[in-house]
Design a protein around this motif. Structure first.
Motif, PDB file in Angstrom:
ATOM      1  N   ASN A 157       0.876  -1.180   0.000  1.00  0.00           N
ATOM      2  CA  ASN A 157       0.000   0.000   0.000  1.00  0.00           C
ATOM      3  C   ASN A 157       0.908   1.222   0.000  1.00  0.00           C
ATOM      4  O   ASN A 157       2.134   1.079   0.003  1.00  0.00           O
ATOM      5  CB  ASN A 157      -1.038  -0.042   1.140  1.00  0.00           C
ATOM      6  N   THR A 159       2.216   3.227   1.944  1.00  0.00           N
ATOM      7  CA  THR A 159       3.275   3.464   2.930  1.00  0.00           C
ATOM      8  C   THR A 159       4.000   2.180   3.338  1.00  0.00           C
ATOM      9  O   THR A 159       4.708   2.171   4.341  1.00  0.00           O
ATOM     10  CB  THR A 159       2.683   4.109   4.208  1.00  0.00           C
ATOM     11  N   THR A 160       3.801   1.115   2.566  1.00  0.00           N
ATOM     12  CA  THR A 160       4.398  -0.161   2.963  1.00  0.00           C
ATOM     13  C   THR A 160       5.280  -0.775   1.879  1.00  0.00           C
ATOM     14  O   THR A 160       4.812  -1.536   1.023  1.00  0.00           O
ATOM     15  CB  THR A 160       3.308  -1.180   3.374  1.00  0.00           C
ATOM     16  N   ARG A 206       7.356  -3.966   9.898  1.00  0.00           N
ATOM     17  CA  ARG A 206       6.023  -3.969  10.514  1.00  0.00           C
ATOM     18  C   ARG A 206       5.775  -5.358  11.102  1.00  0.00           C
ATOM     19  O   ARG A 206       6.458  -6.324  10.756  1.00  0.00           O
ATOM     20  CB  ARG A 206       4.960  -3.692   9.448  1.00  0.00           C
ATOM     21  N   THR A 208       3.596  -7.380  10.402  1.00  0.00           N
ATOM     22  CA  THR A 208       3.172  -8.350   9.396  1.00  0.00           C
ATOM     23  C   THR A 208       4.349  -9.027   8.680  1.00  0.00           C
ATOM     24  O   THR A 208       4.145  -9.889   7.825  1.00  0.00           O
ATOM     25  CB  THR A 208       2.294  -7.641   8.336  1.00  0.00           C
TER      26      THR A 208
HETATM   27  C1  LIG Z   1      -0.713  -0.543   4.860  1.00  0.00           C
HETATM   28  O1  LIG Z   1      -0.322  -1.883   5.207  1.00  0.00           O
HETATM   29  C2  LIG Z   1       0.194  -1.985   6.527  1.00  0.00           C
HETATM   30  C3  LIG Z   1       0.761  -3.378   6.767  1.00  0.00           C
HETATM   31  O2  LIG Z   1       0.306  -4.354   5.898  1.00  0.00           O
HETATM   32  C4  LIG Z   1      -0.888  -1.635   7.515  1.00  0.00           C
HETATM   33  O3  LIG Z   1      -0.388  -1.744   8.842  1.00  0.00           O
HETATM   34  C5  LIG Z   1      -1.341  -0.207   7.267  1.00  0.00           C
HETATM   35  O4  LIG Z   1      -2.411   0.111   8.122  1.00  0.00           O
HETATM   36  C6  LIG Z   1      -1.784  -0.054   5.830  1.00  0.00           C
HETATM   37  N1  LIG Z   1      -2.070   1.347   5.569  1.00  0.00           N
HETATM   38  C7  LIG Z   1      -3.097   1.745   4.873  1.00  0.00           C
HETATM   39  C8  LIG Z   1      -3.247   3.223   4.696  1.00  0.00           C
HETATM   40  O5  LIG Z   1      -3.937   0.970   4.427  1.00  0.00           O
END
Ligand SMILES: *[C@@H]1O[C@H](CO)[C@@H](O)[C@H](O)[C@H]1NC(C)=O
Ligand SMILES: *[C@@H]1O[C@H](CO)[C@@H](O)[C@H](O)[C@H]1NC(C)=O
Ligand SMILES: *[C@@H]1O[C@H](CO)[C@@H](O)[C@H](O)[C@H]1NC(C)=O
Ligand SMILES: *[C@@H]1O[C@H](CO)[C@@H](O)[C@H](O)[C@H]1NC(C)=O
Ligand SMILES: *[C@@H]1O[C@H](CO)[C@@H](O)[C@H](O)[C@H]1NC(C)=O
Length: 249
Positions: A157, A159-160, A206, A208
């Motif tokens: 996504n 930021t990931t 993270r 995950t």
């Molecule tokens: C993006 O992915 C991460 C980990 O998979 C998650 O923690 C985070 O909330 C997500 N951010 C958005 C904006 O969806």
């Protein structure tokens, strides 16, 4: 330029270093000449001390220091170093907006032995990677340095950043889901495109994340910067970049 032939043979046998492309080929560039000059120096040293083979001992490798030093924990243990080559993606809402970062896609190549034994070649190899397209075969090693594919980099996504060690010869380091923890401007000597160069980064894992990697550093960046404004830009576009990534558990 006969010595290129000499060290091509030596590079392969004595040092386990890559052979240069045949001299006079259209692939030959100043960055490549600089790289192979340093390779040649190492080969001369190796001949003087009897051809000591590289150790690939990562405990001896040292992360380059950013202009604004990036935080690093004493507890981190270096697991892997890779040269990344791909694109930084950007979007443009309209002609008066500024480009917004929209992830990246890159292939990473195993540079652990270079980082451990020939750190002065690492940044130079990255600059060569930057000026060449990726191999057509998605699983092929990175020419002309012959490094093996180790990681796929993409975003899950906005930021990931994800680093997936899922290539046939990848070290078993799982799949890292990261987040940005800090950054630094690149050094003045970095290779820039017409708009500059992307910063160095400190990323942390993270929850995950699959596997033990806790931190990733993006250093030795080349290119990747978007234009300052969206004037005359399409709604989305990619900018070529290369960098070195250090993975710690
Ligand atoms: C993006 O992915 C991460 C980990 O998979 C998650 O923690 C985070 O909330 C997500 N951010 C958005 C904006 O969806
Ligand atoms: C590839 O990476 C692993 C560690 O991640 C290392 O042990 C190995 O020596 C590397 N191979 C090369 C050719 O750098
Ligand atoms: C252009 O896009 C920016 C960022 O999304 C927005 O703030 C701005 O209002 C837009 N301008 C026009 C003229 O649509
Ligand atoms: C970035 O661009 C590449 C190349 O066009 C594309 O394959 C990839 O899906 C894009 N990634 C994102 C997150 O936009
Ligand atoms: C980044 O690191 C600097 C020190 O190098 C520190 O002052 C700053 O607070 C850090 N920023 C973040 C977002 O952690």
């Amino acid at each position: 330029m006969k010595y290129f032939t000499v060290f091509a043979a030596l590079a392969a046998s004595v040092m386990a270093l890559p052979a240069p492309p045949s001299h006079g080929s259209t692939e030959w560039t100043p960055a490549m000449a600089g790289y192979f000059d340093v390779v040649y120096k190492h080969i001369q040293e190796a001949r003087q001390n009897g051809g000591r083979p590289p150790t690939c001992d990562l405990s001896k490798a040292a992360l380059p220091v950013a202009p604004t030093p990036l935080p690093i924990l004493d507890s981190y243990v270096l697991e892997h170093v890779a040269i990344g080559r791909g694109t930084q993606n950007y979007t443009c809402a309209n002609a008066t907006a500024t480009p917004t970062a929209a992830g990246a896609v890159a292939r990473f190549y195993n540079a652990s032995c270079l980082a451990a034994d020939f750190p002065d070649l690492l940044g130079l190899a990255t600059n060569i990677a930057y000026e060449r397209p990726l191999p057509e075969d998605p699983l092929a090693p990175l020419g002309p340095t012959n490094m093996e594919l180790s990681t796929h980099h993409f975003f899950s996504n906005g930021t990931t950043p994800v680093f997936a060690f899922d290539a046939p010869d990848s070290p078993k380091l799982g799949r890292v889901f990261a987040q940005k923890a800090n950054d630094s401007i690149a050094p003045a000597t970095a290779v820039k495109n017409e708009n500059g160069v992307i910063p160095w980064l400190y990323l942390t894992s993270r929850s995950t994340t699959e596997g033990d990697i806790k931190a990733v550093y993006r250093v030795d960046t080349a290119g990747g910067s978007p234009p300052a404004t969206c004037k005359d830009q399409p709604a989305s576009f990619n900018v070529d970049y290369a960098a070195v990534y250090w993975f710690y558990k």
